[in-house]
Design an enzyme around this catalytic site. Structure first.
Site, PDB file in Angstrom:
ATOM      1  N   LYS A  77      74.618   6.564  10.784  1.00  0.00           N
ATOM      2  CA  LYS A  77      74.876   7.860  10.281  1.00  0.00           C
ATOM      3  C   LYS A  77      75.042   8.322   8.890  1.00  0.00           C
ATOM      4  CE  LYS A  77      79.495   5.943  10.653  1.00  0.00           C
ATOM      5  NZ  LYS A  77      80.647   5.759  11.562  1.00  0.00           N
ATOM      6  N   ARG A 102      92.759   8.431  15.855  1.00  0.00           N
ATOM      7  CA  ARG A 102      92.366   9.590  15.085  1.00  0.00           C
ATOM      8  C   ARG A 102      91.813  10.384  16.467  1.00  0.00           C
ATOM      9  NH1 ARG A 102      87.271   7.686  11.802  1.00  0.00           N
ATOM     10  NH2 ARG A 102      86.713   6.910  13.649  1.00  0.00           N
ATOM     11  N   TYR A 136      82.112  12.290 -23.854  1.00  0.00           N
ATOM     12  CA  TYR A 136      83.158  13.232 -23.634  1.00  0.00           C
ATOM     13  C   TYR A 136      84.534  12.535 -23.716  1.00  0.00           C
ATOM     14  CZ  TYR A 136      79.686  16.481 -21.550  1.00  0.00           C
ATOM     15  OH  TYR A 136      78.821  17.211 -21.454  1.00  0.00           O
ATOM     16  N   MET A 169      77.544  13.421 -16.386  1.00  0.00           N
ATOM     17  CA  MET A 169      76.695  14.136 -15.067  1.00  0.00           C
ATOM     18  C   MET A 169      75.279  13.456 -14.868  1.00  0.00           C
ATOM     19  SD  MET A 169      75.700  18.016 -13.797  1.00  0.00           S
ATOM     20  CE  MET A 169      77.160  18.536 -13.986  1.00  0.00           C
TER      21      MET A 169
END
Ligand SMILES: *Cc1c(COP(=O)(O)O)cnc(C)c1O
Length: 372
Positions: free
Chosen positions: A40, A138, A265, A313
């Site tokens: 998955k 769940r 930053y 980023m």
């Protein structure tokens, strides 16, 4: 597409390592227990189709996915072994799943009704696995509803009752107490079916990676192996597995900064002495999480270098040891071995205060996967 490689940041996926890990489970579980390779979330970030093909080639008899869409991708790639959708399915997903001959996990009325509706219209006999909640809390049907509600449904002629399953909440924990309790509830359900003279389905399964490794009593006739397939330990004392992903990047700039200089930053790093700083072509948009700022290490030429300053980023900065010569273009190992050293995904997860699953599935699409 090919230009993505030019940046020098890539996840190298060792498909032989997938085979090693599958073979370990096959040896450990013996010939009477099938192994499901859980692929998955795009194979836990490794590439579902390639991992699935390697796993099947090395003896995985089943594939597990979270959604019908993920299962369809595998069918379209030519994989013909049984594929089980482990998660919930909407009526639309039930239709997709049945058309692609996927096995379905069922634990609520909506999907069940969709199964009946589409079985008729598509002219198929759906293969259903009933999921019982033995304590995960769940999804799954209540144990007391199995005989009263679900068995009559599953014995209807238009479906194949293929499986009975549950999922463990704490198989990776130090204590085995809750796992024993869940196993006892599961065994009770099995016994209540048997004692009423109802045939059990052919496939009974409970174990994830951790349970497959440490609790043979949970094997039944199928184990569902996810994280261990990728070579990450499901619990710290697990036996050695073969890591599948090596995440690498490149140095894009090297410079000396004076004592007192700040980097990046928010100026979260201040050089306490004259320091060599290398910039690396990897950032949080690649899935290298910002929470790793000023915590993680990377390897350059087999040496550990501290990630300093805030991860951006698209890039990050590291402090280079004084006696190490680093040049633009040098390989930076983020996860994996370099010479005698190694950074494991478990280590990265620890720095980020999370689990290896989240680090691996978080490596973004911008990072090309190179299959070796
Ligand atoms: C994801 C998943 C697994 C695999 O779990 P690992 O801890 O990665 O081995 C097994 N069973 C179910 C139902 C799952 O959703």
């Amino acid at each position: 597409m090919a230009t993505a490689y030019l940046r020098g940041t890539a996840a190298h996926i060792d498909l032989d390592a997938v085979g090693e890990n599958i073979r370990l489970f096959r040896r450990m579980c013996g010939p009477d227990v099938a192994v499901m390779a859980v692929v998955k979330a795009d194979g836990y970030g490794h590439g579902a189709v390639r991992v699935a093909k390697s796993a099947v080639a090395h003896g995985a008899g089943w594939l597990g996915v979270a959604t019908a869409e993920e299962g369809m991708e595998l069918r379209e790639a030519g994989l013909s072994v049984p594929i089980l959708v482990l998660g919930a399915s909407s009526p639309g997903q039930v239709r997709l799943a049945l058309a692609a001959r996927l096995d379905l996990t069922i634990f609520e009325d909506g999907a069940w009704n969709a199964v009946r509706w589409w079985a008729d219209r598509l002219g198929v006999r759906p293969r259903i696995h009933l999921k019982v909640d033995t304590g995960m809390g769940r999804v799954g049907v209540a144990p007391r509803s199995v005989m009263s509600t679900w068995i009559p449904r599953l014995r209807e002629p238009h479906v194949v009752w293929q499986g009975l399953m549950s999922h463990l909440a704490e198989s990776d924990a130090d204590s085995d107490m809750f796992t024993r309790r869940q196993l006892a509830v599961f065994l009770d359900v099995i016994e209540s079916i048997r004692s009423r003279g109802v045939d059990l389905p052919p496939t009974i399964h409970l174990a994830n990676s951790a349970a497959a490794l440490r609790y043979p009593g949970t094997h039944f006739n199928l184990v569902r192996v996810g994280i261990a397939l990728y070579g990450a330990k499901p619990y710290p004392s697990a036996p050695a597995l073969t890591p599948v992903m090596r995440l690498q990047s490149r140095v894009t700039l090297v410079k000396r900064v004076d004592a007192g200089s700040t980097v990046g930053y928010g100026r979260t790093y201040v050089a306490d002495k004259e320091t060599t700083i290398a910039t690396v072509a990897l950032g949080y948009a690649d899935g290298y999480r910002r929470v790793l700022s000023n915590k993680a290490n990377v390897l350059i030429a087999g040496r550990r270098c501290a990630v300093v300053g805030t991860i951006s980023m698209d890039q990050l900065t590291v402090a280079v040891p004084n006696d190490l010569r680093v040049d633009v273009g040098d390989v930076v190992t983020i996860i994996g071995p370099d010479r005698g050293e190694r950074i494991t995904v478990e280590e990265v997860a620890q720095w980020a205060d999370t689990i290896s699953y989240e680090i691996l599935t978080g490596i973004s699409h911008r990072v090309p996967r190179i299959f070796v």
